[in-house]
Design an enzyme around this catalytic site. Structure first.
Site, PDB file in Angstrom:
ATOM      1  NE  ARG A  61      -2.195  -3.055   2.897  1.00 28.73           N
ATOM      2  CZ  ARG A  61      -3.726  -3.356   3.090  1.00 28.73           C
ATOM      3  NH1 ARG A  61      -4.590  -2.228   2.986  1.00 28.73           N
ATOM      4  NH2 ARG A  61      -4.170  -4.484   3.116  1.00 28.73           N
TER       5      ARG A  61
ATOM      6  CG  ASP B 223      -4.834   2.637   5.841  1.00 31.66           C
ATOM      7  OD1 ASP B 223      -5.131   3.730   5.627  1.00 31.66           O
ATOM      8  OD2 ASP B 223      -5.464   1.800   6.444  1.00 31.66           O
TER       9      ASP B 223
END
Ligand code: AMP
Ligand code: MG
Length: 480
Positions: A179, A245
């Site tokens: 991510r 994230d």
């Protein structure tokens, strides 16, 4: 259970993850195996559905060759930086290389606590797990890059949220689970060596053409995310929690929480119960992904020969890329061919303006252009209260299409505009039946329909329609 793992992430240094084992559950029961996906991965669907297979999918047995781990990552959540998040309820079993040569992660979600769980229980409830299954598979069928769902099992255990809910484990498949927040995790610690190792790993997996250049890597991620979010907009998708994230380096849609498809077109649409300010509203998603990409660029700045100026330069390419993907998609959605003419984008935008004014259903309006192109505009006009605005628009549109073979325009329109999307009220009804009555029939039926979104005969008409007033879903929840 034979799974031919090849775990490249587990070969990265120990500070990239925590080794963990999934926590066994009381009573694993298979809800569904994604047989087609299993085959793509080179796995035997019957073996996955067997008792041993279900034990592995529930986290009760660790298949040979798996090296379970929880990945470390950080992230900006609603704009606030959290230096350590990480997989708090997920466990990467390992990676497999499919028959298509693609390397993919196999991850259990809801598999028990990890060192990153903070106060969470590490578990998932059946509703959100099936919601992710449905919507990720719908996105895949729509041709939008996304993580996939390989299996869902119930655990026979309860999870405690606002209410007591049945637990589940979802098996998620992704090009990777790296991510923007994974880069932030190391950058925030000043660990430049890890940033480089992570970038090298991501380049090898996702952007081999960028080998040897962090700039080209950054450019590639920016392009992939611009294209991705443009595709979301073109199907009316609202991710709902575009925290850094939840933004995958691969360019896949990831972390389906309170995501939803909008019915009536309104760029300000928000469904997520926690998005009070509308930060992640439908029409903000382009801006927000650029913000996320700026956070990624910051983590790579020290690796770029031109430093900050070069990072800015890379980000400067975003608007044009995003606009081209979005307007290119809109032109396809109104049936225009590859030749671009002056006024095409205005034509598309004027339709959107009318749709917003009349709160026309996003999906159906575009689909009904196909009927109009075939000579029957009744249903299209009906979307606009038979108003004059759409008649004038149609006259311009028909003039633009003049000279084209109507049958081929219809085909193009139907290929660009789905008829079936996982509408919120249908999703909610399917989850309610599963959670409250252990009736998975509606889930199965909806999954079957949204797996063939462009086919007129994929499902009954009611699946094509927006919610009636009493069916409307106004809010969606993360369920974490
Ligand atoms: P999400 O909102 O699902 O993207 O999750 C944000 C962060 O919270 C991630 O670090 C998750 O692993 C963590 N998290 C979410 N739900 C739970 C849970 N039930 N138990 C532990 N951690 C969780
Ligand atoms: Mg997340």
């Amino acid at each position: 259970m034979q799974i031919p793992f090849d775990n490249s992430y587990a070969r990265l240094p120990a500070r990239f993850y925590a080794r963990i084992d999934p926590t066994p559950v009381a009573e694993p029961r298979l809800v569904r195996i994604n047989r087609g996906l299993a085959e793509t991965l080179g796995l035997d669907p019957d073996a996955l559905a067997s008792q041993d297979g279900v034990a592995a999918l529930a986290g009760n047995a660790v298949p040979r060759g798996a090296e379970p781990l929880a990945q470390a990552y950080a992230g900006h959540q609603f704009g606030h930086f959290v230096p350590q998040l990480g997989d708090g309820r997920a466990c990467l079993l390992g990676e497999v290389i499919g028959g298509d040569g693609q390397r993919r992660d196999i991850q259990l979600k809801g598999s028990g606590p990890t060192p990153f769980s903070r106060n969470g229980d590490g578990r998932a409830a059946v509703g959100p797990a099936l919601r992710e299954y449905l919507i990720s598979e719908a996105m895949a069928a729509l041709g939008i890059p996304t993580t996939r769902s390989l299996a869902a099992v119930t655990t026979g255990e309860k999870v405690y949220r606002e209410t007591i809910l049945p637990g589940a484990v979802l098996t998620r498949v992704a090009a990777s689970h790296i991510r923007v927040g994974t880069f932030q995790y190391f950058a925030a610690r000043g660990d430049e060596e890890a940033v480089r190792l992570l970038a090298d790993h991501a380049i090898a997996r996702h952007y081999p053409a960028a080998e040897g250049s962090y700039r080209r890597f950054l450019d590639a991620v920016i392009a992939a995310q611009a294209d991705l979010v443009a595709q979301w907009l073109l199907v009316g998708f609202i991710h709902g929690v575009m925290n850094t994230d939840n933004c995958a380096i691969s360019g896949e849609t990831i972390d389906y929480g309170p995501c939803a498809f909008m019915d009536a077109y309104d760029p300000a649409t928000v469904f997520s119960s926690i998005d009070h300010a509308g930060r992640y509203a439908y029409g903000n998603q382009g801006r927000i992904v650029l913000w996320n990409l700026a956070r990624l660029a910051e983590t790579l700045m020290a690796q770029l020969p031109g430093g900050e100026a070069e990072a800015r330069d890379a980000l400067g390419a975003f608007p044009a890329r995003f606009q081209e993907a979005y307007f290119g998609g809109l032109r396809r959605k109104i049936g225009l061919g590859s030749e671009v003419r002056q006024g095409d984008d205005d034509l598309a935008q004027d339709l959107l303006r009318l749709m917003a004014e009349h709160r026309a259903d996003f999906t159906l309006t575009f689909r009904r252009l196909a009927d109009a192109a075939a000579g029957d505009a009744t249903m299209l006009r009906g979307m606009f209260g038979d108003g004059g605005g759409i008649d004038a628009w149609q006259a311009r549109w028909q003039a633009r299409l003049a000279g084209r073979d109507p049958a081929s325009v219809v085909v193009a329109l139907k290929a660009a505009n789905p008829l079936f999307i996982p509408r919120n009220h249908l999703v909610e009804a399917a989850l309610k039946a599963a959670v409250e009555a252990q009736d998975y029939g509606p889930f199965e039926e909806l999954l079957g329909v949204i797996s063939r979104p462009f086919h007129d005969d994929a499902g009954p008409e009611r699946f094509t329609l927006p919610a009636r007033e009493e069916e409307r879903v106004l809010q969606t929840f993360c369920g974490t």
